[in-house]
Each structure stands twice: as C-alpha cells, then as structure tokens.
Scaffold this motif. Structure first.
Motif, PDB file in Angstrom:
ATOM      1  N   ALA A   3      33.570  -4.699  55.574  1.00 51.93           N
ATOM      2  CA  ALA A   3      33.248  -6.116  55.359  1.00 51.93           C
ATOM      3  C   ALA A   3      33.747  -6.587  53.999  1.00 51.93           C
ATOM      4  O   ALA A   3      34.279  -7.700  53.871  1.00 51.93           O
ATOM      5  N   LEU A   4      33.599  -5.760  52.967  1.00 49.25           N
ATOM      6  CA  LEU A   4      34.077  -6.136  51.637  1.00 49.25           C
ATOM      7  C   LEU A   4      35.601  -6.203  51.595  1.00 49.25           C
ATOM      8  O   LEU A   4      36.163  -7.075  50.925  1.00 49.25           O
ATOM      9  N   ILE A   5      36.260  -5.296  52.315  1.00 52.62           N
ATOM     10  CA  ILE A   5      37.730  -5.343  52.372  1.00 52.62           C
ATOM     11  C   ILE A   5      38.189  -6.624  53.065  1.00 52.62           C
ATOM     12  O   ILE A   5      39.151  -7.277  52.632  1.00 52.62           O
ATOM     13  N   ALA A   6      37.491  -7.006  54.131  1.00 50.02           N
ATOM     14  CA  ALA A   6      37.851  -8.242  54.832  1.00 50.02           C
ATOM     15  C   ALA A   6      37.700  -9.459  53.935  1.00 50.02           C
ATOM     16  O   ALA A   6      38.468 -10.425  54.031  1.00 50.02           O
ATOM     17  N   LEU A   7      36.699  -9.420  53.050  1.00 48.41           N
ATOM     18  CA  LEU A   7      36.478 -10.513  52.106  1.00 48.41           C
ATOM     19  C   LEU A   7      37.300 -10.365  50.834  1.00 48.41           C
ATOM     20  O   LEU A   7      37.217 -11.216  49.947  1.00 48.41           O
TER      21      LEU A   7
END
Length: 525
Positions: free
Chosen positions: A39-43
C-alpha cells in the motif's frame, strides 16, 4: 536425581510462553509488513516504506537470536522515536523544498487524470451506474475507488484516478439493491463519510477511453460523460475540444502548469521540487518577512512574559505557603492546584467568554467596556492573563518542591549573619532555587514558544488588520504557520514547511542560549 531434573523441567516450562510470544510477535510483524508495504509503495511513500522495512528486519534480527541483548530493550523506544519525531522532521524538511499544497499534491499523471475528469460533461443520454465509494486506506483521506454497477446487465466495474475502468469478478464483491455493499480488501464509505470527504471524492474520475470518463453524480450514482479536455501524451499538451485552445506546460512562479497562448492556466498542477524558492520567499518577500519578524517578536514577548509571570506568581505563593506560621496550608495548596486540574481547552474557552465586550464577566464585574478580543493590545493582554491563570499552578508545584528541598542550615546561617527575611529570600533562597528550576524554566519557555492552543482557542490569532489574513494581532509563529498551511485561501504546505524549519532552528538556538546561561547558575553551588 530428582533435584537435578526439576530445574530442567522448569526451564522447559518457562521457555514455552517465551517461544509462543516470539512466534506471535514475528508473525504479527511479518503480516503487518506484507499488508502495509504494498500500500505504501502504491502511494509512493518511500520514507515510510524504508521505516517499515528496516523495522521488520530489525525485529527479526533482534528477536530470533540470543545476541544483541541490549538492542532488544533499546529497539522499541528507538522505533517510536523515529516514527513520531525523526520521520516527521525529515518529511517537513523535504517538503520545504517542494510546491506541496492545494492542487499540487499528486503526480503529473494524477493531475492529467484530474484535469480530464473535471472537464467531463454530462449529456442527456449519458450512461449511469450504481455507485459505491470505497477505499483501501483512511476513509477521511483516501485514496478513493469507485465500484460501479451497470443497471442493465448488473456487471460490476471498479476504477480510480490511477486505475482505468476495470471489470470486477462476481465473487470479489457483494451487490445489493444495484450497488456494491462489500468488496474484498476495501472499506465501503457510509453517507456521512462521503459527505465529510466530498471535496476530494468530487475530484475522482475513472477513465473509460481517451474521450470519456465516469464521475460521481450523487452519493450513490455516477455518470459516464465526454471529456472536453483531451490530453496528447506525445506532445504533452491539453486541447479544449469546445474552444480549440491548446495548453502547454509552462512555468508560473515556481510551479509548472498547463497554460494556453492567452496566459490562462488550468488549476491543477503536480508535486514538484522548487529548490530553495520557499526560503527565498520567506526572507526576500518584504511583506512576508515583515509579518514573520512581527510574529517572532510577539512570540518572544509571549513566551518570556508567560514564563516570567507564572514563575513570579507561583514562587510568591509557594514562599507564603511554605511558612510554618501559615495555617491551613494543605487546604490553600489544594485550592491553588484547581486551575491545573482543569483541561486547558476548557479553561481557554471559558476565559474567551469572560472577555466578551458586551456580556463578559470581566467587563460586567468591573463596569468596563474594553474590547478585549477586538483590540490588538488588549487581546495580547488577554492572552498573557489567561496563560498566567493556567500556568502558575505548575510553577507553584515546582517552587514548593524546590523550597522544601533547600537545606535549612543555610537559612539559619543567613539569620545569624543578620540578614532580613527579604534579604534571605533574594540573596539566598532565590539563587539556590533557580539552580533547581532553571531547566524547567527553559522547558516552559520552549513550550510557550510553540503554545498553539493558547492562541488558537482564545483569539484564533486575531484581531486581523483590514485586508490581512496571514498574521493576526496575537499570532505567534506556530499559529501563523498553521494559517499558511490550512488557511482559507488555500493550503501551502511547502512554504509552511519552510517556515516550520526556520522556527525549528530558532527554537533550538534560543534553547541553546538559555541552557548556556543557566549553566552559569551552577557556580552558585
């Protein structure tokens, strides 16, 4: 033989809870890392990706071996120090070199999608869908995903600013009443949540093809319309299909926008590095620099005045109630601690009513007609008076403890030498007491230097001069920064971060000077 086997048995029994604890800790760590890192990589939150990754690796290294025993106890505190102190400082410093703010928060791809989505026009025959707004993150902050149900064939689709319209397998969602009510891996927003985040959700458009997109019509319905702004990826331009105007990327101030030949720019931009432009603006823009210096001057007066007034009142009361001839000392001490027991925000809101010019308690009791919160000078006096009320009990506690810790033979020696009670207080008690409380005075100064609540809850930084919205008459630096970052004219987080960095440096320099001065008091011993 029995005595030699019992310790081994107890050792095996005691190790079972330890092993179970390690398994649960490591399993939870691995599960959280696997869940949150994608999720952090996507953001594109790379700093937090690094923090989570190194924390997970650190936990596995520390708690799967018998080495690094001290690290097992140091790690938890260090982790929370990094998460709640170091990382925010690093992020603030990094954002101070960007144009981060309203309309410049996302990537260029997101800006292109938003521009095209905002230009989507609804036609009388535009297809409509049953809409459910969902998120895999925070319902208040997003990012948001649309789940769409075609009313004709009940097929389900999903999409967002980053994801074009995509079919959803029937087993991944639950459809009731023509809308998605449950979706695997997502939280479906309720009506109050949609209303609270309405501004951000209105910006979401789901691309269908090069000429059309889907936008929200109501909280439970969306429409597919035609985009009047068409993006040419090769030329990096937008073309308005209605007017024929072509928008190219041009620099406006320190930020790139899509601008047409007439100089009209599209409102949406993207996050960009601006170097030291925010710092140059702070120190070279005459109006902003002037407001900064005025706020800095009042901040010094407010912090120093608050510390001095609370200390003098607290010290005087502690001195009086430390006298053994005073009766009912415990009762009086309990009464004086009452302002400290009341939550600060309640006390401030109560005092704000006292300062009402027409109906306030102070004006009515004293038969005055002072515009306490409407005049800059009286507003400053009101802030200092309120802070005195809330702060003197703390100084009273500190001074009472310090006075009771002073050696009695020193005072006896002063009396034998013929010193009066006033001389003993000023030349013996005060220097010895300052040695003990000076670090707390420095800490109190630093606290009041950034005492946001006392300003925001009492005066909201006002009163404001005509036409001025950056700094009010009682704004200290931290409340001025808050207004820059979250002001009604639009958030400017990049510039607010630059001012925050300057404030951080100023606070550190002032604290260092204060500690250097208080070290002189150690010579008293």
């Amino acid at each position: 033989m029995t005595t030699t086997q019992a310790p081994a048995h107890r050792s095996r029994s005691s190790s079972i809870p330890t092993i179970l604890g390690k398994v649960l800790l490591l399993g939870a760590t691995l599960a959280i890392a696997i869940w949150i890192i994608p999720a952090l990589i996507a953001l594109q939150q790379w700093l937090w990706v690094a923090v989570v990754l190194f924390a997970a690796i650190g936990i596995f290294v520390l708690y799967t071996t018998k080495r690094f025993i001290p690290g097992k106890y140091i790690f938890p505190g260090t982790f929370f120090l990094v998460v709640f102190l170091i990382a925010p400082i690093v992020l603030t410093f990094a954002y101070s070199f960007t144009n981060f703010g309203d309309g410049t928060r996302g990537s260029k791809e997101q800006a292109v999608s938003a521009i095209m989505g905002n230009s989507v026009q609804q036609a009388p025959d535009s297809p409509r869908y049953g809409l459910s707004v969902a998120t895999a993150g925070d319902p208040a902050a997003g990012p948001y995903t649309f789940f769409l149900v075609d009313p004709e064939d009940q097929k389900v689709y999903q999409g967002s600013l980053e994801q074009d319209l995509t079919p959803v397998p029937a087993g991944d969602v639950t459809v009731e009443g023509g809308r998605v009510t449950e979706a695997q891996g997502f939280t479906i927003l309720t009506m109050p949540q949609i209303n609270a985040a309405g501004r951000e959700i209105q910006q979401v458009s789901v691309k269908v093809d090069e000429d059309s997109a889907i936008r929200m019509l109501t909280a439970n319905q969306a429409f597919e319309g035609t985009a009047t702004m068409v993006y040419d990826e090769e030329a990096d331009t937008f073309t308005n299909t209605t007017s024929g105007a072509v928008y190219t990327v041009q620099k406006v101030g320190n930020t790139d926008y899509f601008v047409d030949e007439a100089g009209n720019r599209l409102p949406q931009s993207w996050l960009q590095g601006v170097g030291g432009a925010n710092y140059m603006r702070l120190f070279t823009d005459g109006k902003i620099a002037g407001q900064f210096l005025k706020a800095f001057g009042w901040t010094l007066v407010f912090a120093a005045g608050s510390v001095l007034s609370t200390f003098l009142v607290g010290f005087a009361l502690a001195l009086v109630l430390n006298d053994e001839r005073m009766k009912s000392r415990r009762f009086y001490r309990s009464v004086l601690l009452m302002p400290y027991a009341i939550p600060a925000f309640i006390a401030i809101l109560m005092w704000s009513n006292f300062y009402n010019r027409d109906f306030g308690l102070i004006n009515q009791v004293l038969h005055l007609h002072i515009n306490w919160l409407g005049d800059p000078t009286w507003a400053k006096a009101a802030v200092l008076l309120t802070n005195l009320w809330m702060g003197f009990p703390y100084m009273f506690i500190v001074c009472t403890g310090a006075l009771q810790a002073l050696p009695g033979d020193v005072m006896e020696a002063a009396k034998i030498d013929g010193a009066s009670r006033l001389q003993t207080t000023m030349r013996v008690v005060m220097p010895l007491l300052l040695v003990a409380v000076s670090p707390l005075l420095v800490a109190s100064f630093a606290f009041n230097f950034n005492n946001f609540n006392a300003i925001q809850l009492l005066t909201e930084g006002g009163p404001f001069p005509a036409g001025e919205y950056t700094r009010g008459g009682t704004d200290i630096l931290i409340s001025m920064i808050y207004r820059i970052a979250f002001g009604g004219s639009g958030a400017d987080f990049g510039f607010a971060s630059a001012v925050s960095v300057a404030l951080f440096v100023l606070t550190g320099v002032i604290a260092a000077l204060q500690f250097r001065f208080t070290s002189v008091l150690e010579d008293v011993n």
